[in-house]
Design an enzyme around this catalytic site. Structure first.
Site, PDB file in Angstrom:
ATOM      1  N   THR A 163     -33.526 -51.077  36.228  1.00 15.92           N
ATOM      2  CA  THR A 163     -35.037 -50.713  36.311  1.00 15.92           C
ATOM      3  C   THR A 163     -34.774 -49.165  36.913  1.00 15.92           C
ATOM      4  N   GLY A 202     -30.636 -54.449  43.500  1.00 14.61           N
ATOM      5  CA  GLY A 202     -30.107 -54.891  44.877  1.00 14.61           C
ATOM      6  C   GLY A 202     -28.605 -54.726  45.370  1.00 14.61           C
ATOM      7  N   GLU A 445     -37.557 -59.672  38.171  1.00 22.09           N
ATOM      8  CA  GLU A 445     -37.340 -60.517  36.634  1.00 22.09           C
ATOM      9  C   GLU A 445     -38.384 -60.569  35.659  1.00 22.09           C
TER      10      GLU A 445
HETATM   11  C1  LIG Z   1     -32.253 -63.974  40.094  1.00 23.61           C
HETATM   12  C2  LIG Z   1     -31.340 -64.786  40.855  1.00 23.61           C
HETATM   13  C3  LIG Z   1     -30.538 -64.206  41.457  1.00 23.61           C
HETATM   14  C4  LIG Z   1     -30.212 -65.052  42.834  1.00 23.61           C
HETATM   15  C5  LIG Z   1     -29.576 -64.155  43.916  1.00 23.61           C
HETATM   16  C6  LIG Z   1     -30.282 -64.210  45.240  1.00 23.61           C
HETATM   17  C7  LIG Z   1     -30.153 -63.035  45.936  1.00 23.61           C
HETATM   18  C8  LIG Z   1     -30.591 -61.922  45.454  1.00 23.61           C
HETATM   19  C9  LIG Z   1     -32.176 -61.817  45.630  1.00 23.61           C
HETATM   20  C10 LIG Z   1     -33.010 -61.097  44.713  1.00 23.61           C
HETATM   21  C11 LIG Z   1     -32.459 -60.723  43.466  1.00 23.61           C
HETATM   22  C12 LIG Z   1     -33.404 -59.819  42.813  1.00 23.61           C
HETATM   23  C13 LIG Z   1     -32.840 -59.530  41.366  1.00 23.61           C
HETATM   24  C14 LIG Z   1     -33.829 -58.735  40.550  1.00 23.61           C
HETATM   25  C15 LIG Z   1     -33.416 -58.237  39.450  1.00 23.61           C
HETATM   26  C16 LIG Z   1     -34.289 -57.818  38.367  1.00 23.61           C
HETATM   27  O1  LIG Z   1     -35.482 -57.565  38.621  1.00 23.61           O
HETATM   28  S1  LIG Z   1     -33.417 -57.081  37.180  1.00 23.61           S
HETATM   29  C17 LIG Z   1     -34.964 -56.115  36.095  1.00 23.61           C
HETATM   30  C18 LIG Z   1     -35.805 -57.205  35.542  1.00 23.61           C
HETATM   31  N1  LIG Z   1     -36.465 -56.518  34.601  1.00 23.61           N
HETATM   32  C19 LIG Z   1     -37.366 -57.099  33.855  1.00 23.61           C
HETATM   33  O2  LIG Z   1     -37.593 -58.408  33.824  1.00 23.61           O
HETATM   34  C20 LIG Z   1     -37.984 -56.440  32.940  1.00 23.61           C
HETATM   35  C21 LIG Z   1     -39.257 -56.855  32.274  1.00 23.61           C
HETATM   36  N2  LIG Z   1     -39.273 -56.377  30.546  1.00 23.61           N
HETATM   37  C22 LIG Z   1     -38.780 -57.047  29.561  1.00 23.61           C
HETATM   38  O3  LIG Z   1     -38.211 -58.105  29.729  1.00 23.61           O
HETATM   39  C23 LIG Z   1     -39.311 -56.481  28.196  1.00 23.61           C
HETATM   40  O4  LIG Z   1     -39.360 -55.212  28.517  1.00 23.61           O
HETATM   41  C24 LIG Z   1     -40.378 -57.203  27.525  1.00 23.61           C
HETATM   42  C25 LIG Z   1     -41.602 -57.096  28.503  1.00 23.61           C
HETATM   43  C26 LIG Z   1     -39.890 -58.730  27.410  1.00 23.61           C
HETATM   44  C27 LIG Z   1     -40.713 -56.485  26.318  1.00 23.61           C
HETATM   45  O5  LIG Z   1     -39.714 -56.165  25.669  1.00 23.61           O
HETATM   46  P1  LIG Z   1     -39.641 -55.252  24.351  1.00 23.61           P
HETATM   47  O6  LIG Z   1     -40.492 -54.077  24.490  1.00 23.61           O
HETATM   48  O7  LIG Z   1     -37.991 -54.945  23.891  1.00 23.61           O
HETATM   49  O8  LIG Z   1     -39.902 -56.412  23.224  1.00 23.61           O
HETATM   50  P2  LIG Z   1     -41.266 -56.651  22.505  1.00 23.61           P
HETATM   51  O9  LIG Z   1     -41.697 -55.502  21.613  1.00 23.61           O
HETATM   52  O10 LIG Z   1     -42.519 -56.866  23.461  1.00 23.61           O
HETATM   53  O11 LIG Z   1     -40.825 -57.862  21.886  1.00 23.61           O
HETATM   54  C28 LIG Z   1     -39.819 -58.045  20.944  1.00 23.61           C
HETATM   55  C29 LIG Z   1     -39.502 -59.330  20.681  1.00 23.61           C
HETATM   56  O12 LIG Z   1     -38.494 -59.602  21.593  1.00 23.61           O
HETATM   57  C30 LIG Z   1     -38.975 -60.843  22.200  1.00 23.61           C
HETATM   58  N3  LIG Z   1     -38.474 -60.807  23.398  1.00 23.61           N
HETATM   59  C31 LIG Z   1     -38.604 -59.962  24.603  1.00 23.61           C
HETATM   60  N4  LIG Z   1     -37.799 -60.435  25.588  1.00 23.61           N
HETATM   61  C32 LIG Z   1     -36.954 -61.229  25.078  1.00 23.61           C
HETATM   62  C33 LIG Z   1     -35.762 -62.319  25.708  1.00 23.61           C
HETATM   63  N5  LIG Z   1     -35.432 -61.867  27.035  1.00 23.61           N
HETATM   64  N6  LIG Z   1     -35.474 -62.976  24.801  1.00 23.61           N
HETATM   65  C34 LIG Z   1     -35.586 -63.283  23.660  1.00 23.61           C
HETATM   66  N7  LIG Z   1     -36.958 -62.459  23.022  1.00 23.61           N
HETATM   67  C35 LIG Z   1     -37.164 -61.557  23.702  1.00 23.61           C
HETATM   68  C36 LIG Z   1     -40.479 -60.732  22.334  1.00 23.61           C
HETATM   69  O13 LIG Z   1     -41.151 -62.024  22.599  1.00 23.61           O
HETATM   70  C37 LIG Z   1     -40.717 -60.178  20.852  1.00 23.61           C
HETATM   71  O14 LIG Z   1     -40.556 -61.257  20.113  1.00 23.61           O
HETATM   72  P3  LIG Z   1     -41.245 -61.122  18.558  1.00 23.61           P
HETATM   73  O15 LIG Z   1     -41.262 -60.031  17.957  1.00 23.61           O
HETATM   74  O16 LIG Z   1     -40.614 -62.535  17.837  1.00 23.61           O
HETATM   75  O17 LIG Z   1     -42.880 -61.511  19.016  1.00 23.61           O
HETATM   76  C1  LIG Z   2     -37.263 -57.092  45.743  1.00 26.13           C
HETATM   77  C2  LIG Z   2     -37.070 -56.451  44.501  1.00 26.13           C
HETATM   78  C3  LIG Z   2     -35.528 -56.358  44.007  1.00 26.13           C
HETATM   79  C4  LIG Z   2     -35.446 -55.810  42.677  1.00 26.13           C
HETATM   80  N1  LIG Z   2     -34.041 -56.049  42.292  1.00 26.13           N
HETATM   81  C5  LIG Z   2     -33.869 -55.285  41.050  1.00 26.13           C
HETATM   82  C6  LIG Z   2     -32.327 -55.305  40.401  1.00 26.13           C
HETATM   83  O1  LIG Z   2     -31.518 -56.107  41.212  1.00 26.13           O
HETATM   84  N2  LIG Z   2     -32.349 -54.678  39.401  1.00 26.13           N
HETATM   85  C7  LIG Z   2     -33.227 -54.054  38.672  1.00 26.13           C
HETATM   86  O2  LIG Z   2     -32.901 -53.741  37.549  1.00 26.13           O
HETATM   87  N3  LIG Z   2     -34.517 -54.214  38.938  1.00 26.13           N
HETATM   88  C8  LIG Z   2     -34.942 -54.706  40.356  1.00 26.13           C
HETATM   89  N4  LIG Z   2     -36.249 -54.850  40.585  1.00 26.13           N
HETATM   90  C9  LIG Z   2     -37.130 -54.011  39.728  1.00 26.13           C
HETATM   91  C10 LIG Z   2     -38.017 -55.095  39.082  1.00 26.13           C
HETATM   92  O3  LIG Z   2     -37.292 -55.700  38.168  1.00 26.13           O
HETATM   93  C11 LIG Z   2     -39.183 -54.348  38.358  1.00 26.13           C
HETATM   94  O4  LIG Z   2     -40.200 -53.793  39.617  1.00 26.13           O
HETATM   95  C12 LIG Z   2     -39.983 -55.182  37.748  1.00 26.13           C
HETATM   96  O5  LIG Z   2     -39.428 -55.596  36.523  1.00 26.13           O
HETATM   97  C13 LIG Z   2     -41.714 -54.882  37.467  1.00 26.13           C
HETATM   98  O6  LIG Z   2     -41.500 -53.581  36.936  1.00 26.13           O
HETATM   99  P1  LIG Z   2     -42.315 -52.105  37.283  1.00 26.13           P
HETATM  100  O7  LIG Z   2     -41.952 -52.106  38.742  1.00 26.13           O
HETATM  101  O8  LIG Z   2     -42.154 -51.297  36.285  1.00 26.13           O
HETATM  102  O9  LIG Z   2     -43.738 -52.725  37.427  1.00 26.13           O
HETATM  103  P2  LIG Z   2     -45.018 -52.020  36.397  1.00 26.13           P
HETATM  104  O10 LIG Z   2     -44.670 -52.538  35.060  1.00 26.13           O
HETATM  105  O11 LIG Z   2     -45.002 -50.744  36.716  1.00 26.13           O
HETATM  106  O12 LIG Z   2     -46.235 -52.950  36.799  1.00 26.13           O
HETATM  107  C14 LIG Z   2     -47.363 -52.338  37.491  1.00 26.13           C
HETATM  108  C15 LIG Z   2     -48.613 -52.995  36.946  1.00 26.13           C
HETATM  109  O13 LIG Z   2     -48.755 -52.531  35.467  1.00 26.13           O
HETATM  110  C16 LIG Z   2     -49.060 -53.919  34.682  1.00 26.13           C
HETATM  111  N5  LIG Z   2     -48.345 -53.964  33.401  1.00 26.13           N
HETATM  112  C17 LIG Z   2     -47.480 -53.087  33.252  1.00 26.13           C
HETATM  113  N6  LIG Z   2     -47.090 -53.206  31.787  1.00 26.13           N
HETATM  114  C18 LIG Z   2     -47.887 -54.104  31.523  1.00 26.13           C
HETATM  115  C19 LIG Z   2     -48.411 -54.377  30.107  1.00 26.13           C
HETATM  116  N7  LIG Z   2     -47.606 -54.196  29.030  1.00 26.13           N
HETATM  117  N8  LIG Z   2     -49.459 -55.406  29.776  1.00 26.13           N
HETATM  118  C20 LIG Z   2     -50.239 -55.568  30.752  1.00 26.13           C
HETATM  119  N9  LIG Z   2     -50.104 -54.948  32.312  1.00 26.13           N
HETATM  120  C21 LIG Z   2     -48.870 -54.404  32.347  1.00 26.13           C
HETATM  121  C22 LIG Z   2     -48.237 -55.021  35.451  1.00 26.13           C
HETATM  122  O14 LIG Z   2     -49.010 -56.349  35.280  1.00 26.13           O
HETATM  123  C23 LIG Z   2     -48.597 -54.587  37.047  1.00 26.13           C
HETATM  124  O15 LIG Z   2     -49.897 -54.878  37.402  1.00 26.13           O
HETATM  125  C24 LIG Z   2     -36.474 -55.329  41.776  1.00 26.13           C
HETATM  126  C25 LIG Z   2     -37.587 -55.139  42.424  1.00 26.13           C
HETATM  127  C26 LIG Z   2     -38.179 -55.861  43.569  1.00 26.13           C
HETATM  128  C27 LIG Z   2     -39.301 -55.629  44.032  1.00 26.13           C
END
Ligand SMILES: CCCCCCCC/C=C\CCC/C=C/C(=O)SCCNC(=O)CCNC(=O)[C@H](O)C(C)(C)COP(=O)(O)OP(=O)(O)OC[C@H]1O[C@@H](n2cnc3c(N)ncnc32)[C@H](O)[C@@H]1OP(=O)(O)O
Ligand SMILES: Cc1cc2nc3c(=O)[nH]c(=O)nc-3n(C[C@H](O)[C@H](O)[C@H](O)COP(=O)(O)OP(=O)(O)OC[C@H]3O[C@@H](n4cnc5c(N)ncnc54)[C@H](O)[C@@H]3O)c2cc1C
Length: 684
Positions: A163, A202, A445
């Site tokens: 992120t 994190g 996630e």
């Molecule tokens: C967590 C356990 C840890 C335990 C430890 C505990 C202690 C620690 C405590 C807390 C830890 C917190 C850790 C947090 C970490 C994070 O947050 S990491 C960052 C996470 N970020 C996200 O999840 C981002 C979300 N966004 C996305 O995944 C993508 O941008 C998207 C919304 C899916 C869109 O992707 P994109 O634009 O590339 O794709 P599309 O054009 O929409 O779709 C294209 C096609 O791909 C398919 N797709 C998308 N994702 C996936 C996938 N993962 N696998 C397979 N296929 C995927 C999508 O459905 C489309 O398919 P189609 O074309 O057939 O329709």
């Molecule tokens: C405690 C914590 C730990 C984290 N740890 C990690 C980490 O270890 N590593 C890491 O890489 N990241 C980490 N993150 C980041 C986290 O993965 C992102 O914050 C998360 O994926 C959401 O993305 P954003 O913040 O850009 O939200 P945004 O996408 O800006 O969301 C804001 C609003 O916009 C809306 N929105 C956005 N896109 C769309 C769409 N396409 N359609 C409709 N609505 C939409 C959402 O629904 C939401 O209401 C952490 C976050 C937190 C809070």
């Protein structure tokens, strides 16, 4: 006056009771346990997967609970710096003890870690939760052989840096670049703008030495999208950030106070070519790009994490209902008949209506987590054999269930807190930590709305496939079946039938998925481009995805009861709980079941009446149902949810330890209050 709060000495436990035999149990709680119609330990064995697994879990937990090195004062009384430091101290001890206790099995390690960290975050959470999984999933063999031993032996500490300040959801929009330089066979990592700073990862602010960094790959002047790179962030000698690297902590948050979520910037930082993780795609020394067999394999670490989060939510919700149900059994409030003891608040229908839906959901989500974890392992094995066919299905399922369960889980924890009245607001209740630890699961996630829309995207494709008469995967097969007309229930007893209840949720999901697909079609038919039609249909799509997940959970609960061996007494209570989960779900979403005439007003009346009747059945067993989760006090960390029910004594003891009580007269009296009061000329 400060005492070491968590130093509860272990009293010998018996096989059936994991809890130290208390000197005195609150009589109301004892009465509840005596009246239960099943033996909770049987359900504990079932939930853990067998008596031997329960025993193993308890042994792992006790190793941590009884370890004097892991004791400390209550984290509620620590400032942030102290909390961070304590979390790191414990993480280091945990790593050493895991070796000393020879805990080699992954499940045992996790049990030990979760008991040792109690209700705080784990200081190496990202290292084990995402860094190691990312390396395991994305390294080729040579890279695995090099990096995994370093990471597993904690010679390096890692995080997952995806992120950025400007983008979290839309990862194709991430701005960090990794440009290949064939002259030196290096990638140059760069943060071109403020919004490109990595933000949130994190353990990155102060702990990590390395990160798996997601960056836009450029080679031979062409962009190839997001790819993972392993990057050293800090010196292994003195922990200083390496040249060209800017690092820091992002500041206090709603919760996660012990966690150093960080920011990271690169100023043309060079890393060797082989630091790109090359299991699925490669860049050759001369800069030739080889693409992966599936475009989304880079995202696989997130899929694994989303699957894990379903279990995490089930666990947190189980803790919340344990606290609230036990407390509701010992709390008495509001005299009903003059001179007669006030009732236990658990006897109020409204209290039952607050708690029992989440008690049922905690079990439903626990069983769902078993199924999705199993499916994850199956698909992983297929993928290891080069078969990527089920990846989309797994993505849709894990994204949807992570969102559906975490919405309910977050809401449930807050309802449980509210159900404890004023004491729920005290840190002593355990709710503030539990809530703030669980709340961000709706965001990280993959933000929940975005995740449900991903599930909807998959369902829309399935609806088209079904219309064409083509084959669908098992978990969406129902979309190719015809609607079954009206709900056949004629009386209340029909409505208790598990098959009928599952059919009702199936009908609702199919109708809402088909409706969303039709709305999309008609929107596109009106000449709207795809993305405009998608936005116009968000409300239908979200509902369809949510209904699909709800059906999946109900169906899983029913199947679990049908397919699992258990005693009649346990089957009886789980059956009631499952009926309650489904009927309450219908009652809460009545509009969906009435809208197309699948159910009628009369059937809805019966649903409501059954919800009321089932409350009684669950009421008798409520304490036993939460006892079956088998949380030791040291893990629950709640004065309201104590196993012995001696809540008021515990709260008073806890309050005495507040740092404000260190002295009778606080410094601020002499500094501020005394001058104010003594200089005042005003007469009383
Ligand atoms: C967590 C356990 C840890 C335990 C430890 C505990 C202690 C620690 C405590 C807390 C830890 C917190 C850790 C947090 C970490 C994070 O947050 S990491 C960052 C996470 N970020 C996200 O999840 C981002 C979300 N966004 C996305 O995944 C993508 O941008 C998207 C919304 C899916 C869109 O992707 P994109 O634009 O590339 O794709 P599309 O054009 O929409 O779709 C294209 C096609 O791909 C398919 N797709 C998308 N994702 C996936 C996938 N993962 N696998 C397979 N296929 C995927 C999508 O459905 C489309 O398919 P189609 O074309 O057939 O329709
Ligand atoms: C405690 C914590 C730990 C984290 N740890 C990690 C980490 O270890 N590593 C890491 O890489 N990241 C980490 N993150 C980041 C986290 O993965 C992102 O914050 C998360 O994926 C959401 O993305 P954003 O913040 O850009 O939200 P945004 O996408 O800006 O969301 C804001 C609003 O916009 C809306 N929105 C956005 N896109 C769309 C769409 N396409 N359609 C409709 N609505 C939409 C959402 O629904 C939401 O209401 C952490 C976050 C937190 C809070």
């Amino acid at each position: 006056m400060i005492v070491l709060f968590n130093c509860t000495c272990a009293v010998p436990t018996t096989m059936d009771s994991f809890h130290p035999v208390p000197v005195k149990v609150n009589p109301d709680l004892q009465k509840e346990r005596d009246a239960a119609l099943f033996n909770p330990v049987e359900l504990t064995y079932l939930k853990d997967g067998g008596k031997d697994k329960t025993e193993r879990r308890r042994r792992c937990e006790l190793l941590a609970i009884n370890d004097p090195d892991l004791q400390h004062k209550d984290i509620s009384f620590m400032a942030r710096n102290e909390r961070y430091s304590n979390a790191v101290r414990k993480a280091v001890i945990i790593a050493r003890k895991i070796k000393e206790h020879r805990l080699t099995n992954m499940e045992e390690k996790q049990l030990y870690i979760s008991a040792a960290t109690q209700y705080d975050t784990y200081g190496f959470g990202l290292h084990y939760g995402m860094f190691l999984p990312a390396l395991s999933a994305q390294c080729d063999e040579e890279q695995r052989n090099y990096w995994l031993p370093l990471a597993e032996n904690l010679k390096i500490l890692g995080t997952y840096a995806q992120t950025e300040l400007g983008h979290g959801t839309f990862i194709r929009g991430l701005e960090t670049t990794a440009i290949y330089d064939p002259k030196t066979e290096e990638f140059v990592l760069h943060t071109p703008t403020l919004s490109a700073l990595k933000w949130w990862p994190g353990n990155m602010g102060k702990t990590a030495t390395h990160a798996v960094v997601l960056a836009q790959l450029y080679t031979n002047g062409k962009s190839y999208g997001l790819h993972p790179f392993i990057v050293q962030l800090r010196s292994l000698e003195n922990h200083q950030p390496l040249p060209g690297i800017t690092l820091g902590d992002i500041g206090p948050k709603l919760g996660f106070h012990s966690f150093d979520n960080g920011f990271l910037g690169f100023d043309h930082v060079r890393i060797p070519r082989r630091n790109m993780l090359m299991k699925y795609s490669q860049v050759s020394p001369d800069g030739f790009y080889i693409k992966p067999i599936h475009a989304k394999l880079t995202y696989s670490t997130m899929v694994e994490a989303r699957v894990t989060l379903v279990s995490d939510i089930a666990y947190s919700l189980s803790q919340a209902v344990t606290i609230a149900v036990r407390y509701s059994a010992v709390r008495r409030q509001t005299e009903q008949i003059k001179g007669v003891k006030e009732p236990q608040i658990l006897d109020y229908r409204t209290q039952q209506l607050k708690l029992f839906p989440y008690l049922a959901a905690a079990y439903a989500f626990t069983f769902t987590s078993f199924v999705i974890t199993g499916r994850y392992i199956e698909v992983q094995n297929e993928m290891n054999d080069g078969n990527m066919e089920s990846l989309s299905e797994l993505h849709a399922l894990s994204a949807g269930l992570k969102a559906f369960t975490s919405y309910v889980g977050n809401e449930g924890i807050e309802v449980c807190r509210l159900s404890c009245g004023g004491h729920g607001y005290s840190q002593a209740s355990g709710f503030p930590e539990l809530y703030t630890l669980t709340a961000p699961i709706s965001t990280f996630e993959g933000e929940n709305t975005v995740m449900l829309l991903q599930t909807a995207r998959y369902l829309m494709k399935c609806a088209t496939t079904a219309k064409r008469g083509l084959e669908l995967p098992r978990f969406v097969l129902y979309l190719s079946q015809r609607q079954k007309g009206q709900c056949p229930a004629r009386n209340e007893s029909d409505l208790l039938d598990h098959g009928l209840l599952s059919d009702a949720f199936e009908h609702r999901a199919r109708r809402l998925v088909i409706e969303a697909a039709q709305k999309m079609q008609s929107n596109i038919g009106k000449g709207n481009p795809q993305h405009v039609a998608w936005n116009n249909c968000h409300m239908y799509l979200l509902k369809a995805a949510s209904a699909h997940c709800h059906f999946y959970v109900v169906q899983t609960f029913v199947k679990y009861i049908n397919d699992t061996e258990m005693s009649d007494a346990v089957r009886d209570i789980l059956t009631s709980l499952c009926q309650f989960y489904a009927l309450h779900g219908i009652w809460q979403n009545a509009g969906d079941f009435l809208q197309d005439g699948y159910m009628n007003g009369n059937q809805l009346d019966m649903v409501q009446s059954l919800v009321g009747k089932l409350l009684d059945k669950i009421r008798i067993n409520a304490v036993a149902l939460v006892d079956a989760f088998d949380f030791r006090d040291e893990i629950l960390c709640s004065k309201l949810g104590k196993y012995d029910g001696n809540v008021y004594e515990a709260m008073y003891e806890w309050a005495k330890n507040s740092p404000l009580n260190k002295t009778e007269v606080h410094d601020s009296y002499n500094k501020y209050l005394r001058p104010l009061m003594q200089s005042s000329k005003a007469k009383l």
